[in-house]
Write an enzyme that holds these catalytic residues in place. Structure first.
Site, mmCIF file in Angstrom:
data_model
loop_
_atom_site.group_PDB
_atom_site.id
_atom_site.type_symbol
_atom_site.label_atom_id
_atom_site.label_comp_id
_atom_site.label_asym_id
_atom_site.label_seq_id
_atom_site.Cartn_x
_atom_site.Cartn_y
_atom_site.Cartn_z
ATOM 1 N N LYS A 282 34.665 33.515 47.982
ATOM 2 C CA LYS A 282 33.503 33.093 47.212
ATOM 3 C C LYS A 282 32.456 32.438 48.119
ATOM 4 O O LYS A 282 32.792 31.936 49.193
ATOM 5 C CB LYS A 282 33.926 32.071 46.143
ATOM 6 C CG LYS A 282 34.802 32.620 45.041
ATOM 7 C CD LYS A 282 35.200 31.497 44.096
ATOM 8 C CE LYS A 282 36.085 32.004 42.976
ATOM 9 N NZ LYS A 282 35.340 32.845 42.007
ATOM 10 N N ARG A 356 43.144 38.125 36.078
ATOM 11 C CA ARG A 356 43.745 39.226 35.307
ATOM 12 C C ARG A 356 45.029 39.727 35.941
ATOM 13 O O ARG A 356 45.906 40.250 35.253
ATOM 14 C CB ARG A 356 42.716 40.347 35.138
ATOM 15 C CG ARG A 356 42.239 40.967 36.424
ATOM 16 C CD ARG A 356 40.899 41.683 36.277
ATOM 17 N NE ARG A 356 39.802 40.724 36.106
ATOM 18 C CZ ARG A 356 38.531 41.075 35.950
ATOM 19 N NH1 ARG A 356 38.193 42.360 35.926
ATOM 20 N NH2 ARG A 356 37.598 40.152 35.800
#
Length: 504
Positions: A282, A356
């Site tokens: 990130k 996920r």
């Protein structure tokens, strides 16, 4: 602090502070009018001077009001009388609680709970008032030094009473207080966990927190280690923890207080205690906020804490998939293919779409181990959900209309709202992979519908269950502070479920 519910007259309260409301255009509520008559017009005099005009959230403290027994009378603005609704009620209560902190009062009686709100009863009034008060008084200081904690301002308030109009309203008010105290305890636990930094709140710390819940009767906890997950074939979850020195944990909680043999409700939470994005790292800006990526797991633990307090007659199971997501020589790489517990192969095109991946195996585990009546997962899954909905509702996806309605209704009741987004089969094409069964991000149309794509991925692992997914990326924290959501929503859903089962 202790909370009480009673029914009495405002001018006769022998307390440090009595709280009454004023509507806009200097229109006193019934309780303010009683104070005004008892004092020979003290409230009206203040309003005529322009010191209080009733704007929503405004407050004014009067001292030594004649004809009353209280040391202080606090006037709180309620806004427009015609427009006084649930949101205005919560804001007025929060304003009164904030102002009360600065008065130095030891005890107080709040009469704002007298105000009638369309479609709500006094259970709701007291519940919302208590939750709003607890939110104002919540403070996180676990990471401050001892001297710094001592220097923080102390709150002297020890007893707060919410008043209802009639003695016949007391049972409803007391029920609201009972539910709010339990929700507040669970929400505070979720906030505390979310606010802790990633070096303290590790997957192991989450497991220890769950085990502490098991020290009280009613909750059983098992913690699966990485070797257990390897044996179960959880290649998707383990691919996320591969780059971390902190071992992943799969935390399993059971609360079986309902009819024997009745299928449980299952709660599944994403517990990413820190998310740097892995190899798909990130940007540095605001990366510190990725300590909040475990708020889904914190909500599961907070909900169990509340259910424990309420002793709800239901069967409930919870699974928290806890891990870190960091770059390392052994970390999963973009383009790698991993095999989930369900046997579905996943091409990991972006290692920052890791929530996920851990939820996929957690959901499969829940389905096989517990065969739940319904399964609800919650995760700070996608920034796209924040873009779509902002920070007000959580995103809701469900493969069952009845479950979606029940969660929506619970959210409206408690003020922890959701908004349903589509889960249509057309989106399945978006996660097709060239070399595996599915990809973990969209392979067509770029970033379009990102929150839906995340839910579509999870749906591949939940087709045999009645399932809902809550994307809480926009609601789990505000600024640098955890909110404890969606604990209120989940507890209200479970309260409604318990009530329906008792009727049956």
């Amino acid at each position: 602090m202790e909370y009480f519910v009673k029914s009495g007259n405002p001018e006769k309260q022998r307390v440090a502070c009595v709280i009454v409301g004023i509507f806009e255009r200097r229109s006193p509520t019934t309780m303010a009018e009683i104070i005004d008559r008892a004092s020979g017009g003290a409230v009206g005099s203040v309003m005529r001077r322009g010191d209080m005009d009733g704007k929503l959230g405004q407050s004014l403290v009067l001292h030594n009001v004649p004809g009353t027994f209280a040391d202080r009378v606090m006037l709180v603005g309620l806004g427009r009388e015609r427009g006084f609704d649930e949101a205005a009620f919560r804001k007025a209560i929060a304003a009164s609680s904030s102002a009360l902190r600065n008065t130095g009062s030891i005890d107080a009686v709040n009469f704002l709970t007298h105000q009638e709100i369309k479609g709500r009863d006094f259970r709701w009034n007291v519940l919302q008032a208590l939750l709003a008060t607890q939110a104002e008084y919540y403070r996180f200081d676990a990471c401050r030094g001892e001297q710094a904690r001592e220097d923080l301002p102390s709150y002297k308030l020890e007893r707060l009473t919410f008043d209802v109009p009639r003695r016949s309203d007391l049972p409803a008010g007391e029920a609201g207080m009972r539910d709010a105290l339990a929700i507040g305890v669970g929400q505070a636990l979720a906030k505390d966990l979310g606010n802790l930094p990633g070096n303290l709140c590790t997957p192991t710390y989450l497991a220890e927190t769950a085990q502490a819940l098991a020290s009280r009767k009613g909750v059983k906890v098992r913690v699966l280690e990485e070797a257990d997950m390897q044996q179960l074939g959880m290649g998707s979850l383990l691919s996320v923890s591969a780059g971390s020195r902190q071992p992943a944990k799969l935390i399993v909680l059971e609360y079986l207080n309902g009819p024997k043999g009745e299928k449980p409700v299952a709660l599944v939470g994403k517990g990413l205690t820190f998310d740097a994005g892995g190899i798909s790292i990130k940007p540095a800006a605001q990366m510190d906020e990725m300590k909040f990526d475990m708020c889904g797991g914190a909500a599961v633990l907070g909900t169990f804490k509340a259910v424990q307090e309420l002793e709800l007659p239901i069967n409930l199971v919870g699974v928290v998939a806890a891990s870190e997501n960091l770059p390392d020589g052994q970390a999963v790489k973009p383009g790698d293919v991993v095999t989930s517990m369900a046997g579905i192969t996943i091409e990991v095109l972006n290692t920052d779409a890791e929530g996920r991946l851990i939820l996929a195996d957690a959901l499969t585990y829940v389905e096989r181990e517990f065969d739940p009546a319904v399964c609800i997962d919650m995760a700070t899954l996608t920034g796209a959900c924040v873009v779509a909905l902002g920070g007000y509702p959580s995103g809701l996806f469900a493969n069952n209309a009845g479950l979606a309605r029940a969660l929506t209704q619970a959210g409206e009741q408690i003020g922890d709202r959701v908004w349903e987004l589509p889960l249509w089969p057309e989106y399945d094409d978006h996660i097709k992979s060239e070399c595996a069964d599915i990809a973990n991000i969209a392979t067509k149309n770029g970033r379009e519908g990102g929150a839906i794509i995340g839910a579509t991925f999870l749906h591949r692992f939940t087709r045999k269950m009645k399932w809902a997914h809550l994307d809480i990326a926009g609601t789990a924290w505000i600024g640098k502070k955890a909110t404890g959501r969606p604990v209120p929503l989940l507890v209200q859903y479970l309260l409604n479920l318990a009530a329906r089962q008792s009727e049956d």
